[in-house]
Design a protein around this motif. Structure first.
Motif, PDB file in Angstrom:
ATOM      1  N   UNK A  46       1.019  -1.153   0.037  1.00  0.00           N
ATOM      2  CA  UNK A  46       0.055   0.069  -0.132  1.00  0.00           C
ATOM      3  C   UNK A  46       0.764   1.222  -0.153  1.00  0.00           C
ATOM      4  N   UNK A  47       2.015   1.286   0.710  1.00  0.00           N
ATOM      5  CA  UNK A  47       2.751   2.494   0.908  1.00  0.00           C
ATOM      6  C   UNK A  47       3.852   2.549  -0.180  1.00  0.00           C
ATOM      7  N   UNK A  48       4.178   1.714  -0.881  1.00  0.00           N
ATOM      8  CA  UNK A  48       5.062   1.660  -1.791  1.00  0.00           C
ATOM      9  C   UNK A  48       5.013   0.950  -3.153  1.00  0.00           C
ATOM     10  N   UNK A  49       4.744  -0.288  -3.358  1.00  0.00           N
ATOM     11  CA  UNK A  49       4.647  -1.090  -4.327  1.00  0.00           C
ATOM     12  C   UNK A  49       3.509  -0.893  -5.183  1.00  0.00           C
ATOM     13  N   UNK A  50       2.333  -0.508  -5.005  1.00  0.00           N
ATOM     14  CA  UNK A  50       1.099  -0.502  -5.708  1.00  0.00           C
ATOM     15  C   UNK A  50       1.349   0.069  -6.883  1.00  0.00           C
ATOM     16  N   UNK A  51       1.704   1.404  -6.773  1.00  0.00           N
ATOM     17  CA  UNK A  51       1.804   2.146  -7.998  1.00  0.00           C
ATOM     18  C   UNK A  51       2.833   1.885  -9.084  1.00  0.00           C
ATOM     19  N   UNK A  52       4.099   1.376  -8.195  1.00  0.00           N
ATOM     20  CA  UNK A  52       5.206   1.156  -9.023  1.00  0.00           C
ATOM     21  C   UNK A  52       4.878  -0.120  -9.591  1.00  0.00           C
ATOM     22  N   UNK A  53       4.042  -1.079  -9.215  1.00  0.00           N
ATOM     23  CA  UNK A  53       3.693  -2.282 -10.124  1.00  0.00           C
ATOM     24  C   UNK A  53       2.919  -2.059 -11.231  1.00  0.00           C
ATOM     25  N   UNK A  54       1.939  -1.098 -10.847  1.00  0.00           N
ATOM     26  CA  UNK A  54       1.043  -0.752 -12.291  1.00  0.00           C
ATOM     27  C   UNK A  54       1.658   0.003 -13.109  1.00  0.00           C
ATOM     28  N   UNK A  55       2.657   0.984 -12.781  1.00  0.00           N
ATOM     29  CA  UNK A  55       3.320   1.650 -13.839  1.00  0.00           C
ATOM     30  C   UNK A  55       4.379   0.716 -14.601  1.00  0.00           C
ATOM     31  N   UNK A  56       5.227   0.419 -13.727  1.00  0.00           N
ATOM     32  CA  UNK A  56       6.313  -0.473 -14.613  1.00  0.00           C
ATOM     33  C   UNK A  56       6.169  -1.982 -14.924  1.00  0.00           C
ATOM     34  N   UNK A  57       5.231  -2.534 -14.214  1.00  0.00           N
ATOM     35  CA  UNK A  57       5.003  -3.923 -14.502  1.00  0.00           C
ATOM     36  C   UNK A  57       3.655  -4.531 -14.942  1.00  0.00           C
ATOM     37  N   UNK A  58       2.818  -3.607 -15.196  1.00  0.00           N
ATOM     38  CA  UNK A  58       1.559  -3.990 -15.487  1.00  0.00           C
ATOM     39  C   UNK A  58       0.733  -4.735 -14.473  1.00  0.00           C
ATOM     40  N   UNK A  59       0.604  -4.048 -13.207  1.00  0.00           N
ATOM     41  CA  UNK A  59      -0.083  -4.427 -12.011  1.00  0.00           C
ATOM     42  C   UNK A  59      -1.373  -3.810 -12.187  1.00  0.00           C
ATOM     43  N   UNK A  60      -2.162  -4.303 -11.028  1.00  0.00           N
ATOM     44  CA  UNK A  60      -3.509  -3.901 -10.995  1.00  0.00           C
ATOM     45  C   UNK A  60      -3.879  -3.083  -9.944  1.00  0.00           C
ATOM     46  N   UNK A  61      -4.764  -2.084 -10.542  1.00  0.00           N
ATOM     47  CA  UNK A  61      -4.960  -0.865  -9.210  1.00  0.00           C
ATOM     48  C   UNK A  61      -6.388  -0.286  -9.921  1.00  0.00           C
ATOM     49  N   UNK A  62      -7.371  -0.093  -8.801  1.00  0.00           N
ATOM     50  CA  UNK A  62      -8.588   0.523  -9.156  1.00  0.00           C
ATOM     51  C   UNK A  62      -8.994   1.853  -8.677  1.00  0.00           C
ATOM     52  N   UNK A  63      -9.377   2.767  -9.214  1.00  0.00           N
ATOM     53  CA  UNK A  63      -9.966   4.119  -8.758  1.00  0.00           C
ATOM     54  C   UNK A  63     -11.270   4.348  -9.373  1.00  0.00           C
ATOM     55  N   UNK A  64     -11.831   5.190  -8.663  1.00  0.00           N
ATOM     56  CA  UNK A  64     -13.464   5.354  -9.159  1.00  0.00           C
ATOM     57  C   UNK A  64     -13.352   6.888  -9.247  1.00  0.00           C
TER      58      UNK A  64
END
Length: 126
Positions: A46-64
């Motif tokens: 939550x404090x580090x990897x979420x956006x790093x994964x999404x931006x650099x490695x194609x992770x999953x993130x949901x915003x509304x």
């Protein structure tokens, strides 16, 4: 995919800690250590990897998009996600920053905004 791999790894670490303490009969310490591993994994994500994964490695993130607003654009600035929405009721554009851990979020308000493609309403003559 990387997000799911991350969580599988942490569940495996927690299960391994529970198993290692459990086979010695120290179930209390097994549950404590498994809980510590899971909390550490959640905090790191939550404090580090979420956006790093999404931006650099194609992770999953949901915003509304907030109710009553229309989405215009999304962009990255370093590792922070910026989202632009338009509120037609107030004719205002909002830029929201989603930073790591949502600790230092920015918000920019543009009043009397006229997004590209939006036609200005002109009263018609009777």
């Amino acid at each position: 995919m990387i997000t799911y791999t991350y969580w599988v790894l942490f569940f495996a670490l927690a299960a391994g800690a529970l198993y290692q303490f459990g086979k010695r009969g120290a179930w209390k310490w097994g549950f404590i250590s498994a809980s510590v591993v899971m909390v550490a994994g959640w905090c790191a994500y939550f404090f580090h990897f979420e956006q790093v994964f999404v931006k650099r490695f194609g992770g999953v993130m949901t915003i509304s998009v907030p109710k009553g607003q229309q989405h215009i654009a999304t962009t990255w600035k370093d590792d922070n996600l910026w989202v632009e929405n338009y509120d037609p009721a107030t004719n205002t554009c909002y830029f929201y920053e989603y930073s790591k851990g949502n600790l230092l979020e920015g918000k920019v308000v543009i009043k009397h905004c006229n997004p590209v493609g939006r036609q200005a309403t002109v009263p018609s003559a009777p």
